[in-house]
Scaffold this active site. Structure first.
Site, PDB file in Angstrom:
ATOM      1  N   LYS A  35      10.084  -4.790  -3.928  1.00  0.00           N
ATOM      2  CA  LYS A  35      11.245  -4.530  -5.264  1.00  0.00           C
ATOM      3  C   LYS A  35      11.712  -6.117  -5.710  1.00  0.00           C
ATOM      4  O   LYS A  35      11.589  -5.972  -6.900  1.00  0.00           O
ATOM      5  CB  LYS A  35      12.582  -4.078  -4.973  1.00  0.00           C
ATOM      6  CG  LYS A  35      13.466  -4.472  -3.651  1.00  0.00           C
ATOM      7  CD  LYS A  35      14.712  -3.836  -3.585  1.00  0.00           C
ATOM      8  CE  LYS A  35      14.426  -2.680  -2.738  1.00  0.00           C
ATOM      9  NZ  LYS A  35      13.910  -2.858  -1.364  1.00  0.00           N
ATOM     10  N   HIS A  80      11.993   3.524   8.091  1.00  0.00           N
ATOM     11  CA  HIS A  80      12.175   1.924   7.981  1.00  0.00           C
ATOM     12  C   HIS A  80      12.420   1.284   9.376  1.00  0.00           C
ATOM     13  O   HIS A  80      11.690   0.473   9.476  1.00  0.00           O
ATOM     14  CB  HIS A  80      13.500   1.865   7.111  1.00  0.00           C
ATOM     15  CG  HIS A  80      13.613   0.310   6.984  1.00  0.00           C
ATOM     16  ND1 HIS A  80      12.876  -0.371   6.154  1.00  0.00           N
ATOM     17  CD2 HIS A  80      14.499  -0.641   7.500  1.00  0.00           C
ATOM     18  CE1 HIS A  80      13.056  -1.594   6.137  1.00  0.00           C
ATOM     19  NE2 HIS A  80      14.233  -1.887   6.880  1.00  0.00           N
ATOM     20  N   LYS A 126       7.755  12.141  -0.759  1.00  0.00           N
ATOM     21  CA  LYS A 126       7.377  11.215   0.323  1.00  0.00           C
ATOM     22  C   LYS A 126       8.387  10.637   1.164  1.00  0.00           C
ATOM     23  O   LYS A 126       9.641  10.269   0.794  1.00  0.00           O
ATOM     24  CB  LYS A 126       6.936   9.874  -0.623  1.00  0.00           C
ATOM     25  CG  LYS A 126       6.134   8.799   0.332  1.00  0.00           C
ATOM     26  CD  LYS A 126       5.630   7.742  -0.761  1.00  0.00           C
ATOM     27  CE  LYS A 126       5.642   6.482  -0.130  1.00  0.00           C
ATOM     28  NZ  LYS A 126       5.153   5.067  -1.034  1.00  0.00           N
ATOM     29  N   CYS A 152       0.793   1.217   6.400  1.00  0.00           N
ATOM     30  CA  CYS A 152       1.049   0.009   5.918  1.00  0.00           C
ATOM     31  C   CYS A 152       1.546  -1.072   6.967  1.00  0.00           C
ATOM     32  O   CYS A 152       1.774  -0.452   8.174  1.00  0.00           O
ATOM     33  CB  CYS A 152       2.000  -0.306   4.538  1.00  0.00           C
ATOM     34  SG  CYS A 152       3.667   0.160   4.862  1.00  0.00           S
ATOM     35  N   THR A 211       4.154   3.628  -4.058  1.00  0.00           N
ATOM     36  CA  THR A 211       5.455   3.615  -4.589  1.00  0.00           C
ATOM     37  C   THR A 211       6.520   2.687  -3.674  1.00  0.00           C
ATOM     38  O   THR A 211       6.319   2.767  -2.549  1.00  0.00           O
ATOM     39  CB  THR A 211       6.193   5.080  -4.676  1.00  0.00           C
ATOM     40  OG1 THR A 211       6.024   5.845  -3.492  1.00  0.00           O
ATOM     41  CG2 THR A 211       5.594   5.781  -5.980  1.00  0.00           C
ATOM     42  N   ARG A 212       7.503   2.231  -4.336  1.00  0.00           N
ATOM     43  CA  ARG A 212       8.726   1.554  -3.632  1.00  0.00           C
ATOM     44  C   ARG A 212       9.913   1.742  -4.268  1.00  0.00           C
ATOM     45  O   ARG A 212       9.851   1.613  -5.557  1.00  0.00           O
ATOM     46  CB  ARG A 212       8.037   0.094  -3.479  1.00  0.00           C
ATOM     47  CG  ARG A 212       6.693  -0.251  -2.716  1.00  0.00           C
ATOM     48  CD  ARG A 212       7.316  -0.041  -1.286  1.00  0.00           C
ATOM     49  NE  ARG A 212       5.939  -0.293  -0.317  1.00  0.00           N
ATOM     50  CZ  ARG A 212       4.956   0.270   0.076  1.00  0.00           C
ATOM     51  NH1 ARG A 212       5.128   1.564  -0.767  1.00  0.00           N
ATOM     52  NH2 ARG A 212       4.257  -0.202   0.517  1.00  0.00           N
ATOM     53  N   HIS A 231       0.999  -1.238  -0.006  1.00  0.00           N
ATOM     54  CA  HIS A 231       0.063   0.059  -0.053  1.00  0.00           C
ATOM     55  C   HIS A 231       0.928   1.228   0.147  1.00  0.00           C
ATOM     56  O   HIS A 231       1.871   1.345   0.839  1.00  0.00           O
ATOM     57  CB  HIS A 231      -1.190  -0.112   1.220  1.00  0.00           C
ATOM     58  CG  HIS A 231      -1.681   1.351   1.236  1.00  0.00           C
ATOM     59  ND1 HIS A 231      -2.597   1.448   0.405  1.00  0.00           N
ATOM     60  CD2 HIS A 231      -2.145   2.009   2.544  1.00  0.00           C
ATOM     61  CE1 HIS A 231      -3.180   2.658   0.790  1.00  0.00           C
ATOM     62  NE2 HIS A 231      -2.762   2.802   2.139  1.00  0.00           N
TER      63      HIS A 231
END
Length: 377
Positions: free
Chosen positions: A344, A266, A262, A311, A47-48, A44
């Site tokens: 990814k 992490h 954005k 997320c 973008t990644r 969700h």
């Protein structure tokens, strides 16, 4: 209908596996408790980042490169935007393990990576304010994946090749026999020769159905968008980024389609109770405080916090993935515990899973670092 492969969990990895199997002409059933793409998984948020010179270790690099090839192939098939080649800069202290791994990976695999000082970073992209003493490793061929588009595209292609998708259907039981499997939902029962389990945030619950208990922890994560000067931070001129600070790790994206910069953190986060709805953005003060503080110090020309989303990470105890066959069943493959850095790889993980349940049930990749048995030690 008798299926050759049932996939439980049709999110990032599962949908990719469904496509690669259906493309081979396999009779594939994808079952998901939601209707992917959706807001409950780790995909969700639009973008990644995809990086090749991998700070988490060299064991990931060959998979990252294959993943990029597969994303490029998906882009050629799809009418949707899949990959944006923004470049990615990894920033940290020169002696940090993350930066050392990036430089080692770049050298070993001859990747296009440029090393820059803090002053050089700030001069090339005046939206950064990197302190003296830090360095950057800029990967020219990396960039941004449009995560929800990726899943939608694999979904379209899988269905086009004959895969069957059963969304909004939580699995209630799984029975594994010597040469087949039986999967039940609340209103139906299905059988197949092989099984792939890619349960995402529902991993602990689903793995119990096949007799496995792994050290997994679901973590509620957030990310935010900031108002932005498009002349500084637009994706045509500003890279995606990852910063390893002494006690924190952040990542971020340039402004794509004028959405704003954005930023996410992490590490950290809050343990998630999977029995309850995920708490909405803003429930905790650090939802906005951490990323706003980072922006103030390292992206000094970013403007006001605009909005945030939520997320879920599903972390293993060592933050490496689980990609393996069931310890007791050769016709059952499992992928889970992607620990916030797996999206990814979902293209190549889907390909690997398709290999593990067909032919000689072997993959060309070395997946020993991702073995389930490592947790027995």
């Amino acid at each position: 209908m008798e299926f050759e492969v049932i996939i439980v969990g049709a999110g990032s990895m599962g949908m990719a596996a469904g496509y690669y199997l259906a493309k081979q002409g396999k009779r594939v059933l994808l079952i998901d408790s939601h209707n992917p793409p959706h807001t409950e998984g780790s995909h969700h948020g639009e973008t990644r980042i995809i990086r090749h010179a991998y700070g988490e270790g060299e064991s990931y690099v060959e998979m990252a490169l294959r993943a990029q090839t597969l994303w490029n192939e998906l882009q050629e098939m799809s009418e949707q935007e899949i990959f944006v080649n923004t470049g990615v800069i990894n920033v940290g202290l020169p002696d940090s393990p993350f930066i050392q791994n990036v430089m080692s990976s770049a050298k070993k695999f001859s990747l296009k990576v440029e090393q820059l000082s803090a002053a050089e970073i700030n001069k090339r992209w005046n939206g950064f304010s990197v302190p003296e003493g830090y360095i950057g490793c800029y990967e020219l061929d990396s960039g941004v994946l449009m995560s929800e588009n990726c899943i939608s595209a694999y979904k379209t292609e899988a269905l086009k090749h004959g895969a069957v998708l059963k969304p909004s259907s939580p699995v209630t039981s799984i029975n594994i026999f010597e040469n087949r499997v039986e999967v039940k939902t609340e209103d139906d029962s299905f059988t197949a020769e092989s099984l792939i389990v890619t349960p995402g945030a529902g991993a602990r619950k689903v793995l119990k159905l096949i007799g496995l208990e792994l050290p997994l922890q679901e973590v509620r994560k957030t990310f935010s968008w900031f108002d932005t000067d498009e002349g500084i931070y637009h994706s045509d001129m500003f890279p995606a980024f990852a910063f390893e600070l002494p006690t924190e790790t952040f990542y971020g994206f340039p402004s794509i389609k004028e959405a704003g910069v954005k930023i996410g953190r992490h590490d950290g986060g809050h343990p998630r109770n999977m029995g309850k709805p995920i708490e909405e953005f803003g429930t905790y003060e650090d939802d906005t405080q951490d990323v706003s503080r980072f922006a103030e110090h390292f992206l000094h020309k970013v403007e006001h916090h605009k909005m945030g989303k939520v997320c879920t990470y599903t972390n293993t105890s060592d933050e490496d993935f689980v990609i393996d066959k069931h310890p007791s069943y050769d016709h059952v493959a499992i992928a889970c515990g992607f620990s916030g850095h797996g999206f990814k790889f979902s293209s190549v993980v889907g390909e690997i899973l398709s290999e593990l349940v067909t032919g000689d049930r072997k993959t060309k990749f070395d997946i020993r670092p991702f073995s389930i048995k490592r947790f027995d030690k």
